[in-house]
Design a protein around this motif. Sequence first.
Motif, PDB file in Angstrom:
ATOM      1  N   TRP A   1      33.364  31.757  60.770  1.00 28.72           N
ATOM      2  CA  TRP A   1      34.716  32.028  61.234  1.00 28.72           C
ATOM      3  C   TRP A   1      34.769  31.692  62.716  1.00 28.72           C
ATOM      4  O   TRP A   1      33.951  32.189  63.502  1.00 28.72           O
ATOM      5  N   VAL A   2      35.695  30.851  63.099  1.00 33.91           N
ATOM      6  CA  VAL A   2      35.900  30.546  64.513  1.00 33.91           C
ATOM      7  C   VAL A   2      37.375  30.682  64.844  1.00 33.91           C
ATOM      8  O   VAL A   2      38.236  30.601  63.970  1.00 33.91           O
ATOM      9  N   SER A   3      37.640  30.897  66.115  1.00 35.77           N
ATOM     10  CA  SER A   3      39.016  31.005  66.587  1.00 35.77           C
ATOM     11  C   SER A   3      39.159  30.100  67.808  1.00 35.77           C
ATOM     12  O   SER A   3      38.406  30.221  68.764  1.00 35.77           O
ATOM     13  N   ASN A   4      40.093  29.169  67.730  1.00 34.32           N
ATOM     14  CA  ASN A   4      40.301  28.185  68.792  1.00 34.32           C
ATOM     15  C   ASN A   4      41.494  28.550  69.656  1.00 34.32           C
ATOM     16  O   ASN A   4      42.547  28.923  69.139  1.00 34.32           O
ATOM     17  N   LYS A   5      41.339  28.377  70.954  1.00 36.10           N
ATOM     18  CA  LYS A   5      42.481  28.474  71.853  1.00 36.10           C
ATOM     19  C   LYS A   5      42.543  27.163  72.627  1.00 36.10           C
ATOM     20  O   LYS A   5      41.638  26.844  73.401  1.00 36.10           O
TER      21      LYS A   5
ATOM     22  N   LEU B   1      36.546  28.393  72.398  1.00 38.12           N
ATOM     23  CA  LEU B   1      36.179  28.519  70.987  1.00 38.12           C
ATOM     24  C   LEU B   1      35.416  29.827  70.769  1.00 38.12           C
ATOM     25  O   LEU B   1      34.316  30.010  71.278  1.00 38.12           O
ATOM     26  N   PHE B   2      36.043  30.749  70.025  1.00 36.30           N
ATOM     27  CA  PHE B   2      35.424  32.035  69.719  1.00 36.30           C
ATOM     28  C   PHE B   2      34.624  31.925  68.418  1.00 36.30           C
ATOM     29  O   PHE B   2      35.126  31.421  67.413  1.00 36.30           O
ATOM     30  N   TYR B   3      33.392  32.430  68.445  1.00 36.52           N
ATOM     31  CA  TYR B   3      32.599  32.539  67.224  1.00 36.52           C
ATOM     32  C   TYR B   3      32.738  33.963  66.702  1.00 36.52           C
ATOM     33  O   TYR B   3      32.363  34.926  67.386  1.00 36.52           O
ATOM     34  N   MET B   4      33.258  34.083  65.479  1.00 42.43           N
ATOM     35  CA  MET B   4      33.534  35.403  64.919  1.00 42.43           C
ATOM     36  C   MET B   4      32.603  35.764  63.767  1.00 42.43           C
ATOM     37  O   MET B   4      32.857  36.713  63.029  1.00 42.43           O
ATOM     38  N   SER B   5      31.522  34.994  63.642  1.00 42.94           N
ATOM     39  CA  SER B   5      30.499  35.329  62.651  1.00 42.94           C
ATOM     40  C   SER B   5      29.198  34.654  63.055  1.00 42.94           C
ATOM     41  O   SER B   5      29.213  33.622  63.727  1.00 42.94           O
ATOM     42  N   ASP B   6      28.103  35.272  62.676  1.00 43.48           N
ATOM     43  CA  ASP B   6      26.813  34.597  62.773  1.00 43.48           C
ATOM     44  C   ASP B   6      26.664  33.724  61.532  1.00 43.48           C
ATOM     45  O   ASP B   6      27.246  34.021  60.485  1.00 43.48           O
TER      46      ASP B   6
ATOM     47  N   MET C   1      42.485  30.055  63.650  1.00 44.45           N
ATOM     48  CA  MET C   1      41.351  30.473  62.844  1.00 44.45           C
ATOM     49  C   MET C   1      40.952  29.339  61.930  1.00 44.45           C
ATOM     50  O   MET C   1      41.785  28.809  61.229  1.00 44.45           O
ATOM     51  N   GLU C   2      39.680  28.969  61.938  1.00 36.72           N
ATOM     52  CA  GLU C   2      39.201  27.950  61.022  1.00 36.72           C
ATOM     53  C   GLU C   2      38.026  28.504  60.238  1.00 36.72           C
ATOM     54  O   GLU C   2      37.143  29.130  60.791  1.00 36.72           O
ATOM     55  N   LEU C   3      38.031  28.256  58.936  1.00 43.52           N
ATOM     56  CA  LEU C   3      36.944  28.745  58.095  1.00 43.52           C
ATOM     57  C   LEU C   3      36.404  27.617  57.237  1.00 43.52           C
ATOM     58  O   LEU C   3      36.907  27.345  56.179  1.00 43.52           O
ATOM     59  N   PRO C   4      35.317  26.936  57.646  1.00 44.29           N
ATOM     60  CA  PRO C   4      34.746  25.904  56.801  1.00 44.29           C
ATOM     61  C   PRO C   4      33.930  26.543  55.648  1.00 44.29           C
ATOM     62  O   PRO C   4      33.342  27.586  55.830  1.00 44.29           O
ATOM     63  N   CYS C   5      33.658  25.797  54.552  1.00 42.75           N
ATOM     64  CA  CYS C   5      32.845  26.144  53.460  1.00 42.75           C
ATOM     65  C   CYS C   5      31.564  26.003  53.496  1.00 42.75           C
ATOM     66  O   CYS C   5      31.227  24.961  53.409  1.00 42.75           O
ATOM     67  N   CYS C   6      31.335  26.548  53.267  1.00 49.44           N
ATOM     68  CA  CYS C   6      30.518  26.750  52.827  1.00 49.44           C
ATOM     69  C   CYS C   6      29.642  26.738  51.973  1.00 49.44           C
ATOM     70  O   CYS C   6      29.997  27.360  51.061  1.00 49.44           O
TER      71      CYS C   6
ATOM     72  N   TRP D   1      25.329  26.602  69.088  1.00 52.08           N
ATOM     73  CA  TRP D   1      25.168  27.300  67.815  1.00 52.08           C
ATOM     74  C   TRP D   1      26.025  28.567  67.766  1.00 52.08           C
ATOM     75  O   TRP D   1      26.216  29.228  68.781  1.00 52.08           O
ATOM     76  N   PRO D   2      26.539  28.905  66.587  1.00 52.49           N
ATOM     77  CA  PRO D   2      27.387  30.098  66.451  1.00 52.49           C
ATOM     78  C   PRO D   2      26.638  31.369  66.821  1.00 52.49           C
ATOM     79  O   PRO D   2      25.465  31.534  66.482  1.00 52.49           O
ATOM     80  N   GLN D   3      27.319  32.241  67.522  1.00 53.03           N
ATOM     81  CA  GLN D   3      26.779  33.562  67.863  1.00 53.03           C
ATOM     82  C   GLN D   3      27.957  34.529  67.879  1.00 53.03           C
ATOM     83  O   GLN D   3      28.844  34.426  68.713  1.00 53.03           O
ATOM     84  N   LYS D   4      27.976  35.438  66.940  1.00 54.69           N
ATOM     85  CA  LYS D   4      29.114  36.335  66.760  1.00 54.69           C
ATOM     86  C   LYS D   4      29.439  37.096  68.042  1.00 54.69           C
ATOM     87  O   LYS D   4      28.559  37.575  68.744  1.00 54.69           O
TER      88      LYS D   4
END
Length: 516
Positions: free
Chosen positions: A493-497, A436-441, A6-11, A458-461
Amino acid sequence: MLSIRMELPCCCLLLLSCLQSLSAHADFFTSTGQMTDLLYTEKDLVTSLKDYIRAEESKLEQIKRWAEKLDSLTVTATQDPEGFLGHPVNAFKLVKRLNTEWGDLESLVLRDTTGGFISNLTIQRQHFPNDEDQTGAAKALIRLQDTYRLDANTISTGNLPGVKYKSHMTAEDCFELGKIAYSDADYYHTELWMAQALKQLDEGEESTLDKVTVIDYLSYAIYQQGEMERAMEYTKRLIELDPEHPRGKSNLKYFEFQLEKQKKAAEEEKKKQKKSKKAFSLIPEREKYEMLCRGEGIKMTPRRQSRLFCRYYDNNRNPSLLLAPVKQQDEWDRPYIVRYLDIISDAEIERIKQLAKPRLRRATISNPITGVLETASYRISKSAWLTEYDDPMIEMINNRIEGVTGLEMDTAEELQKDEPDAFKELGTGNRIATCLFYMSDVAAGGATVFPDVGAAVWPQKGTAVFWYNLFASGEGDYSTRHAACPVLVGNKWVSNKWIHERGQEWRRPCGLSESE
């Protein structure tokens, strides 16, 4: 065994946001997820402050009633003191008031009602951000300004794309950003933000900030960039506002001298340089990266675009996908990047966030010289590692990845390694592929870009993108080098495998040439 990162950049910030290596505390500016806790902390403090105000108002109301009563009494009594005290009750009450009641009033005045508020503030302060967090948040805002080419006024007025809760910056806020840039000898951004602070003061904004102080910083920042004439004009204005300024007159003389030197040099060599458009391949990588983050410079021709399709995908009749094939769409052709739609549910996303949030730690990079893992100013995400042992749902997601990719998951990364040679210790070869999972718009920004090929995703939840990092031969596919763009507005929010080579021998047979 298996893990999801799980990675959460700032925002953003902040938005936000992009900011520097910090101490061992929470590094609040690197994680919007953890900054949300600060909002609840502040709300609790406001409630405590209101309780204190009510207690103070109640105390003052009692004192006010006492004063009004005695004011009326003493006015009457002093008109005829002897006659007033001739009444025995009045005499008794005067003695009683001075002996007892004024003492009670003294106790009331001295009663401390700050205890609850101060106690709560002291407890909460240990969880507050520190100076390094504030500096980090400021630098994140400056990085967003550069990446998305935003002028200082746009940021200050809060006119950002996709913004839901508009917020204005005060002149003091702008001045603070300018000072932080100044402390890094970043005179370009010092000028931008000091000029914005001065603009707001000139427009009549009420502030305790002194124009002279702002102009002093502004003129010096402009001078450091070689623009003597403008530096001189601001210095003249500074002297008008404060004729006794300790540096004003001496600076003006120096700037005049330097301006004369510049004019002589300009006369000797007067050549105008015309800007020419560069081919995308010749643009420096940093500039490519920022262009792609803004949605510019994407190298996808209409002809290539016409060859991208979407489909229902069962991965060669994989048993787990026969009844419910996944929706797959092509994102890019070379390298081949696909997106799986509705691959993760909202409930799964919330559960992953719930598991990961307490474990979020500042992301690190490997120092190219020493090999030691360390934080970096340009990587301000936080990450946590989850395994199938943490929750049965993680195993379900791992099985889903195996189903759609056809790759073995047993050798995928389990834990975040602190050793610089983590791959060697794992003994599972290199990273063959990324899911790479996008877990938020994301309202604005936050793309994943591939500078070598001019691609942006581009991110797409609820979706996941997948690509191979290695050719079938095992050679690295350098066109898949990628980077995350800073989030301008919102949270990401992204999730990497990360899937490794070992165990894929029969699932992805080796190619016969390096680029195959």
